[in-house]
Design an enzyme around this catalytic site. Structure first.
Site, short mmCIF file in Angstrom:
data_model
loop_
_atom_site.label_atom_id
_atom_site.label_comp_id
_atom_site.label_asym_id
_atom_site.label_seq_id
_atom_site.Cartn_x
_atom_site.Cartn_y
_atom_site.Cartn_z
N LYS A 1 -20.72 84.08 48.50
CA LYS A 1 -21.36 83.52 49.92
C LYS A 1 -20.22 82.58 50.22
O LYS A 1 -19.18 82.18 49.88
CB LYS A 1 -22.45 82.61 49.62
CG LYS A 1 -22.46 81.86 48.02
CD LYS A 1 -23.78 81.22 47.92
CE LYS A 1 -24.78 82.05 46.84
NZ LYS A 1 -26.11 82.27 47.61
N THR B 1 -29.85 84.77 52.02
CA THR B 1 -30.60 86.13 52.06
C THR B 1 -30.02 87.26 50.92
O THR B 1 -30.59 88.25 50.69
CB THR B 1 -30.34 86.63 53.60
OG1 THR B 1 -28.89 86.17 53.73
CG2 THR B 1 -31.31 86.11 54.46
O1 73E Z 1 -29.64 79.64 54.26
C1 73E Z 1 -28.67 80.28 55.20
C2 73E Z 1 -29.74 81.44 55.62
O2 73E Z 1 -30.10 82.25 54.92
C3 73E Z 1 -28.27 79.31 56.24
O3 73E Z 1 -27.07 78.53 55.66
C4 73E Z 1 -27.63 80.08 57.32
O4 73E Z 1 -28.77 81.03 57.72
C5 73E Z 1 -29.02 81.94 56.95
C6 73E Z 1 -29.98 82.88 57.83
O5 73E Z 1 -31.09 82.05 58.08
C7 73E Z 1 -26.85 79.28 58.48
N1 73E Z 1 -25.89 79.62 58.84
C8 73E Z 1 -25.71 78.35 59.81
N2 73E Z 1 -26.71 77.76 59.94
N3 73E Z 1 -27.54 78.15 58.79
C9 73E Z 1 -24.46 78.40 60.81
C10 73E Z 1 -24.39 77.08 61.36
C11 73E Z 1 -23.07 76.87 62.42
C12 73E Z 1 -22.47 78.14 62.60
C13 73E Z 1 -22.48 79.11 61.91
C14 73E Z 1 -23.53 79.34 60.95
#
Ligand code: 73E
Length: 832
Positions: free
Chosen positions: A565, A676
């Protein structure tokens, strides 16, 4: 609606359709036609790349055929569509997915053989569409896959970055080095440019408010062209084919040239060049605000172009604007597209002559907002000055929204000035800033989190004032999901074949709850053997990959423990690697006889660090350093080894995920919104080692806690523990201190002394992510993993029972839940 003679058109189209058959001979012809006419090549100079291009184009023809049928049906039936706005679509590769969804893989395999190529090698030529950072972007890709499969009319809107997520390589010292990813270098056969549908997008300029909520104006400034490139997203064995529309920015120089005198020619060209920079690169940080002007330009350019497109489609219906939300649902994937809210308001009020109140009501029925994070550093705010300079009219509109909104809050909670300050769209300070999440919450019809625990925390920690003001019903949960097409059927043929054989058909691929029926095989010894054999095929595939891409030699019998991840402090790769070091130190103390009784381990890591994220990069350096020490230690390496696999991507995930025995999802409680990949690993018959966080909680409930390895502090205790650290009252377990001593001794620093001191000092200064609090229970959980793994028969039973319970984590379930509970969009039957 045919120009010219209807019969001529119909005959011609019929003959095109007849040419799309999938007999091997016909496929040979289709491919060779693209070799000859599209690529303008001859058989003797067809290399693997050319064969990839020609054969992929022949597949695209079949997709386009279904695509046209889908769009015609949607238009004729005047259906409501959902528009998924996401700055990231991490699609990975398209070719294999299309072959499987269209059920033509065998024909292509045979055809390519006859034409002198191996399909497997040709599939490997394709570059990943790396238009995303991680979970958020991959989620968008899974959701589009599911909308097509479930027949839900949907469009994804995004940007066509000419450089996707950077390629990660490791320096000789083991540090991350970033290399650009110009993925379009040799073209993309899976996209269709729509030059005719380009639109002009304005930036800068001057704005004026209208009188009493009437039309305002926005003039001057710079106009940039937005050119759409469409990517077909096929459903599984379905005609329905939705679209991801990705915008590319272009300068307008060729139109304006006449207006420039000869002396301004170079300036005009330069301006056009500048326009192109908007879609030149994906911002490579995840769960962190980029805060750069270019990022705000990207956000506006993309949302404005997309809304322009949607409004054009709506105008053709000749319906009143009040009906807009009956045809359009826009899902905002995090706050990145929040400017769509003032932009639609601007279109309605300034261009379409709607009254403010009516326009605001239309806006609030059109948008829905998904919140993906609680990390304070990821919550977007933009300086008022920057917004006003780039988008002067939008800043006025945001202030007007805020004026009406705060007046209403004041009516509901008279005299509560602190509340007004907390809730305002504008954060006071210097500079003042626009709070994008507040705008997204009040401009949307519903707000959802992405797992049960996260959705609760969204309400209690992020937006408690808004819950009081808007009511609980404004907030909901839709737990994330993954597509079983890519994440089992495609990436794990060994297991898929076994499942299909056991269940009697492939029906489970689109009805994932059917996996439940595997439970009755969980005690069947013959089935268990086959299950274990499928896992071994996948473990071997991964071991081959590791041995061909690194210098490691791995033990193929070892328990494979994977954590892949983004590298982030909250995800705690450091907890994992400190645990590995502890295990190493214990192994060193053992006699050779004792070691033989230990379960051998292969710890695999993968993931990118944001280029500017020092602590994450240092974590990669630590993992690679430990890997080097272990691999050089001849008496230990068969019992414990560490592999850091460079350049984690969707394609690499497809190799890794089927191979795990254990995967680690070990964020500090309350920090990972969902996750996920946890779902993907469990679907593929691996077990979970995790904290009580994000979707782990629901995965545990589904799979049964007896089949998972949970550890660590619980979310409600996190605050208190952090305070204890701040007060200097924390306890450090001796096992952790043993590891720290080993690190401080320089054993892993290859002569660079206190190289890892900054990582250790975060643990001894506040320990915000609570490593010291979770270290012992982490080691305990790892011990339980070892103990369980020894009993192979009961281990396999746990794996079967876990996979059997993954139905509810299908993205089909998720998009159907969105469609019913949030978008109010119905599936459409596209008849053959
Ligand atoms: O926990 C994950 C989640 O499974 C979370 O960190 C991620 O989104 C996934 C899908 O729901 C996520 N990425 C971002 N925020 N949450 C993010 C924020 C800023 C720029 C790019 C990505």
């Amino acid at each position: 609606i045919f120009p010219g003679e209807e019969k001529a058109w119909k005959d011609a189209l019929k003959s095109n359709e007849q040419q799309l058959t999938n007999d091997v001979k016909d496929v040979n012809a289709q491919i060779s036609r693209h070799v000859e006419f599209t690529l303008s090549r001859q058989p003797f100079n067809v290399d693997e790349l050319a064969m990839y291009q020609a054969s992929a184009l022949s597949v695209r023809d079949k997709l386009v055929h279904n695509w046209n049928k889908t769009q015609t049906a949607h238009t004729e039936k005047k259906v409501k569509r959902v528009y998924y706005f996401s700055l990231e679509f991490l699609l990975g590769r398209a070719y294999d997915n299309a072959l499987l969804n269209l059920d033509i893989k065998q024909s292509y395999d045979e055809s390519l053989k006859q034409l002198g190529f191996s399909l497997e090698d040709v599939l490997d030529v394709e570059r990943d569409m790396g238009l995303g950072n991680g979970g958020l972007g991959r989620l968008a890709a899974c959701y589009l896959d599911s909308t097509s499969t479930c027949g839900i009319p949907a469009w994804g809107y995004t940007l066509r970055y000419s450089n996707g997520i950077f390629k990660q390589v490791l320096s000789s010292k083991g540090d991350q080095v970033e290399i650009p990813d110009p993925w379009l270098e040799s073209g993309n056969p899976f996209e269709v440019p729509r030059l005719d549908a380009a639109v002009e997008i304005k930036l800068y300029g001057q704005a004026s408010r209208g009188e009493n909520g009437k039309a305002g104006t926005w003039t001057g400034g710079t106009d940039i062209l937005a050119v759409p490139y469409d990517i077909p997203i096929p459903g599984f064995r379905a005609t329905a084919t939705n679209t991801v529309r990705a915008w590319r920015s272009r300068g307008k120089v060729s139109f304006d040239l006449a207006a420039f005198n000869a002396g301004a020619y170079d300036a005009a060209v330069r301006e056009a060049e500048e326009a192109e920079t908007i879609t030149r690169v994906l911002y490579p940080s995840e769960n962190h605000e980029a805060g750069k002007t270019l990022r705000l330009k990207q956000q506006y350019f993309w949302t404005a172009a997309s809304l322009h497109d949607i409004c054009r489609r709506f105008r053709k219906l000749r319906e009143p604007w009040s009906a807009f939300p009956d045809y359009v649902a826009v899902q905002l994937n995090d706050t990145h597209p929040t400017l769509a809210i003032p932009e639609l308001l601007r279109i309605l009020v300034d261009e379409e002559g709607q009254e403010w109140d009516e326009a605001w009501s239309i806006v609030r029925r059109t948008f829905f907002y998904t919140c993906h994070t609680l990390m304070p550093e990821a919550l977007e705010t933009w300086s008022v000055d920057l917004v006003g300079w780039l988008l002067p009219r939008h800043l006025q509109i945001i202030y007007d929204i805020n004026f009406h909104f705060l007046a209403d809050v004041e009516r509901k909670f008279p005299g509560d000035r602190a509340r007004l300050a907390r809730m305002s769209l504008i954060e006071e300070g210097s500079p003042k800033r626009v709070r994008m999440s507040h705008l997204a919450v009040i401009g949307s019809h519903k707000v959802n989190g992405v797992a049960e625990l996260h959705s609760e925390l969204v309400q209690s920690q992020l937006f408690p004032d808004f819950v009081e003001y808007l009511g609980r019903d404004h907030f909901t949960n839709v737990t994330n999901g993954i597509t079983a097409r890519r994440w089992l059927y495609q990436c794990n043929p060994a297991l898929s074949t076994l499942i299909t054989k056991a269940l009697g058909s492939e029906h489970w691929v689109t009805h994932l709850d059917e996996l439940k029926k595997l439970q009755k095989f969980a005690k069947n010894e013959a089935f268990k053997k086959e299950w274990a054999a499928a896992k071994q095929v996948n473990r071997n595939r991964l071991c081959d990959y590791i041995e061909s891409t690194t210098e490691l030699k791995v033990n193929r019998k070892a328990l494979i423990d994977i954590q892949v991840k983004r590298i982030h402090e909250y995800k705690r790769q450091s907890l994992n690697i400190l645990g590995v070091i502890y295990r190493y130190l214990q192994l060193k103390k053992m006699s050779p006889e004792e070691r033989k009784r230990v379960v051998p381990r292969l710890s695999v890591f993968g993931g990118k660090a944001a280029p500017g994220y020092y602590m994450a990069k240092l974590t990669i350096r630590l993992i690679t350093a430990v890997s080097k020490v272990l691999n050089a230690d001849e008496e230990i390496r068969e019992f414990l080894n560490v592999a850091f696999l460079a350049d984690y991507s969707v394609s690499l995930a497809e190799i890794l995920i089927p191979a795990s025995d254990i995967s680690e999802h070990i964020s500090t409680a309350g920090t990972e919104a969902s996750g996920t990949s946890n779902m993907k690993f469990l679907l593929n018959g691996g077990l979970l080692l995790g904290t009580v966080d994000g979707a782990n909680v629901e995965l545990g409930q589904a799979a049964g806690e007896e089949n998972c390895f949970f550890f660590g502090v619980l979310e409600p205790d996190v605050r208190e523990l952090r305070l204890r650290h701040q007060a200097g009252q924390a306890q450090y377990p001796p096992q952790l201190l043993e590891v720290v001593d080993a690190l401080r001794s320089g054993q892993f620093s290859a002569g660079e002394g206190d190289l890892f001191e900054p990582l250790l000092s975060t643990i001894f200064n506040g320990d915000f992510y609570l490593l010291s609090d979770d270290f012992l229970s982490y080691l305990e959980a790892q011990k339980m993993v070892d103990a369980a793994f020894v009993d192979t028969s009961s281990w396999v039973e746990k794996c079967i029972n876990t996979t059997a319970c993954m139905g509810r984590f299908s993205s089909d379930r998720a998009v159907q839940q969105y469609a019913e509970e949030i978008w109010n969009v119905e599936p459409v039957d596209i008849s053959q």
